[in-house]
Design an enzyme around this catalytic site. Structure first.
Site, PDB file in Angstrom:
ATOM      1  CE1 TYR A 169      -3.866   2.342   0.533  1.00 53.02           C
ATOM      2  CE2 TYR A 169      -2.501   3.256   2.278  1.00 53.02           C
ATOM      3  CZ  TYR A 169      -3.602   3.349   1.456  1.00 53.02           C
ATOM      4  OH  TYR A 169      -4.442   4.440   1.546  1.00 53.02           O
ATOM      5  CE  LYS A 173      -3.480   5.194  -1.710  1.00 54.22           C
ATOM      6  NZ  LYS A 173      -4.588   5.548  -2.619  1.00 54.22           N
TER       7      LYS A 173
HETATM    8  P1  NAP Z   1     -13.178   2.405   1.459  1.00 53.52           P
HETATM    9  O1  NAP Z   1     -14.249   2.858   2.382  1.00 53.52           O
HETATM   10  O2  NAP Z   1     -12.745   0.983   1.472  1.00 53.52           O
HETATM   11  O3  NAP Z   1     -13.637   2.831  -0.023  1.00 53.52           O
HETATM   12  C1  NAP Z   1     -12.882   2.456  -1.144  1.00 53.52           C
HETATM   13  C2  NAP Z   1     -13.718   2.681  -2.379  1.00 53.52           C
HETATM   14  O4  NAP Z   1     -12.945   2.306  -3.539  1.00 53.52           O
HETATM   15  C3  NAP Z   1     -14.993   1.829  -2.406  1.00 53.52           C
HETATM   16  O5  NAP Z   1     -16.025   2.572  -2.982  1.00 53.52           O
HETATM   17  C4  NAP Z   1     -14.586   0.681  -3.307  1.00 53.52           C
HETATM   18  O6  NAP Z   1     -15.666   0.044  -3.939  1.00 53.52           O
HETATM   19  C5  NAP Z   1     -13.747   1.452  -4.311  1.00 53.52           C
HETATM   20  N1  NAP Z   1     -12.954   0.576  -5.170  1.00 53.52           N
HETATM   21  C6  NAP Z   1     -12.005  -0.320  -4.828  1.00 53.52           C
HETATM   22  N2  NAP Z   1     -11.535  -0.940  -5.921  1.00 53.52           N
HETATM   23  C7  NAP Z   1     -12.205  -0.413  -6.988  1.00 53.52           C
HETATM   24  C8  NAP Z   1     -12.181  -0.621  -8.389  1.00 53.52           C
HETATM   25  N3  NAP Z   1     -11.383  -1.549  -8.943  1.00 53.52           N
HETATM   26  N4  NAP Z   1     -12.990   0.130  -9.169  1.00 53.52           N
HETATM   27  C9  NAP Z   1     -13.817   1.047  -8.635  1.00 53.52           C
HETATM   28  N5  NAP Z   1     -13.922   1.278  -7.315  1.00 53.52           N
HETATM   29  C10 NAP Z   1     -13.113   0.552  -6.509  1.00 53.52           C
HETATM   30  O7  NAP Z   1     -11.836   3.244   1.665  1.00 53.52           O
HETATM   31  P2  NAP Z   1     -11.541   4.802   1.900  1.00 53.52           P
HETATM   32  O8  NAP Z   1     -10.776   4.895   3.164  1.00 53.52           O
HETATM   33  O9  NAP Z   1     -12.759   5.613   1.701  1.00 53.52           O
HETATM   34  O10 NAP Z   1     -10.507   5.048   0.717  1.00 53.52           O
HETATM   35  C11 NAP Z   1     -10.669   6.039  -0.295  1.00 53.52           C
HETATM   36  C12 NAP Z   1      -9.293   6.466  -0.753  1.00 53.52           C
HETATM   37  O11 NAP Z   1      -8.630   7.123   0.328  1.00 53.52           O
HETATM   38  C13 NAP Z   1      -8.373   5.320  -1.172  1.00 53.52           C
HETATM   39  O12 NAP Z   1      -7.627   5.705  -2.310  1.00 53.52           O
HETATM   40  C14 NAP Z   1      -7.460   5.154   0.020  1.00 53.52           C
HETATM   41  O13 NAP Z   1      -6.223   4.585  -0.316  1.00 53.52           O
HETATM   42  C15 NAP Z   1      -7.321   6.589   0.456  1.00 53.52           C
HETATM   43  N6  NAP Z   1      -6.871   6.799   1.834  1.00 53.52           N
HETATM   44  C16 NAP Z   1      -7.584   6.344   2.871  1.00 53.52           C
HETATM   45  C17 NAP Z   1      -7.126   6.562   4.163  1.00 53.52           C
HETATM   46  C18 NAP Z   1      -7.879   6.085   5.363  1.00 53.52           C
HETATM   47  O14 NAP Z   1      -7.334   6.190   6.483  1.00 53.52           O
HETATM   48  N7  NAP Z   1      -9.108   5.587   5.224  1.00 53.52           N
HETATM   49  C19 NAP Z   1      -5.921   7.268   4.382  1.00 53.52           C
HETATM   50  C20 NAP Z   1      -5.202   7.720   3.286  1.00 53.52           C
HETATM   51  C21 NAP Z   1      -5.689   7.489   2.023  1.00 53.52           C
HETATM   52  P3  NAP Z   1     -16.351  -1.327  -3.347  1.00 53.52           P
HETATM   53  O15 NAP Z   1     -17.325  -0.895  -2.293  1.00 53.52           O
HETATM   54  O16 NAP Z   1     -16.989  -1.916  -4.556  1.00 53.52           O
HETATM   55  O17 NAP Z   1     -15.240  -2.167  -2.794  1.00 53.52           O
END
Ligand code: NAP
Length: 252
Positions: A169, A173
């Site tokens: 991961y 990034k």
């Molecule tokens: P999340 O709740 O798991 O949401 C991830 C989203 O991405 C879901 O809608 C998922 O869809 C979608 N997704 C995954 N693979 C996909 C694909 N092949 N095509 C289309 N959609 C896809 O996670 P989140 O925390 O909101 O993450 C959003 C972004 O923020 C990510 O890029 C993550 O790396 C980044 N981020 C998160 C954090 C954190 O602490 N949460 C910190 C830094 C960065 P499904 O429901 O179908 O799986």
């Protein structure tokens, strides 16, 4: 004045859903990308209900799996037919797989993470770029992370430098950060701005809700970069480091 059209990938839940909600509340028509039809339609409905209360901006589900070039092409064709341009692209979809130290990296998990977090962003950006170029001043936001900052992750005196880290991961990034910088470089002489957002450690399904920030806070950096004015930067990683309060550019 033409309506602002914003596409958010992975908008059916988590930070992506909230980013769509916040952009919709500012008056944008939000195109909620989701790979699963049922989850996408449910998000569309939830966004319409939330935005109805906030003044009635439009929300529409767009079928979009960022790892499937055909699905991405069809989404771009549909946006082209419906609107003819795209003002905001938030490459938000992302996954986190593969734990353990770098020496124990599961290569299948690594490939899957890179397919989504790196190649997916490139596939979507390249497909949407003709539409983004047709907008007066488009914004591309790549949702990255502070754990992709090589400087922060290797600073022994900083909050991330002491943490054990897996490889898949964070390195995906870091790659996304370079992808961001190089698109910004290519588009330097155009009105298009390309930046990377750090949501911070946010409570979502991605980390089994262990994050200490709310999704409303997690979406702030993406919304800020998606709505930058003409004097705003291009080619930066923006957010705040770990528990720091102040937002600003972060080191690559
Ligand atoms: P999340 O709740 O798991 O949401 C991830 C989203 O991405 C879901 O809608 C998922 O869809 C979608 N997704 C995954 N693979 C996909 C694909 N092949 N095509 C289309 N959609 C896809 O996670 P989140 O925390 O909101 O993450 C959003 C972004 O923020 C990510 O890029 C993550 O790396 C980044 N981020 C998160 C954090 C954190 O602490 N949460 C910190 C830094 C960065 P499904 O429901 O179908 O799986």
């Amino acid at each position: 004045m033409a309506t602002t059209i914003a596409l958010i990938t992975g908008a059916n839940k988590g930070i992506g859903f909230e980013t769509a909600r916040q952009l919709g509340a500012r008056g944008a028509t939000v195109l909620a990308g989701a790979r699963d039809e049922a989850r996408g339609k449910q998000a569309e409905q939830a966004l319409r209900e939330a935005l109805g209360e906030a003044g009635g901006a439009e929300a529409r589900f767009v079928p979009l799996d960022v790892t499937d070039a055909t699905s991405v092409r069809e989404a771009a064709d549909w946006i082209g037919r419906e609107y003819g341009y795209l003002d905001i692209l938030v490459n938000n979809a992302g996954i986190a797989l593969g734990g353990g130290p770098p020496s124990q990296t599961d290569l299948d998990a690594l490939r899957e993470v890179y397919e989504t977090n790196v190649l997916g962003v490139i596939i979507v950006t390249n497909a949407m770029l003709p539409l983004l170029r047709r907008a007066p001043a488009a914004r591309i936001v790549n949702v990255s992370s502070e754990v992709g900052s090589i400087t922060s992750m290797t600073d022994p005196g900083g909050p991330l430098g002491q943490m054990p880290a897996s490889l898949a991961y964070p390195s995906s990034k870091s790659a996304l950060n370079m992808v961001t910088a190089l698109y910004a470089k290519e588009l330097r002489d155009t009105p298009v701005k390309v930046n990377a957002a750090n949501p911070g450690y946010t409570a979502t399904d991605l980390n089994h809700h262990s994050g200490f920030r709310s999704v409303a806070e997690g979406a702030e950096a993406s919304v800020h970069l998606a709505t930058l004015g003409p004097d705003g930067p291009s080619g930066i990683l923006y957010g705040h480091l770990w528990t720091a309060d102040a937002y600003g550019p972060l080191p690559w």
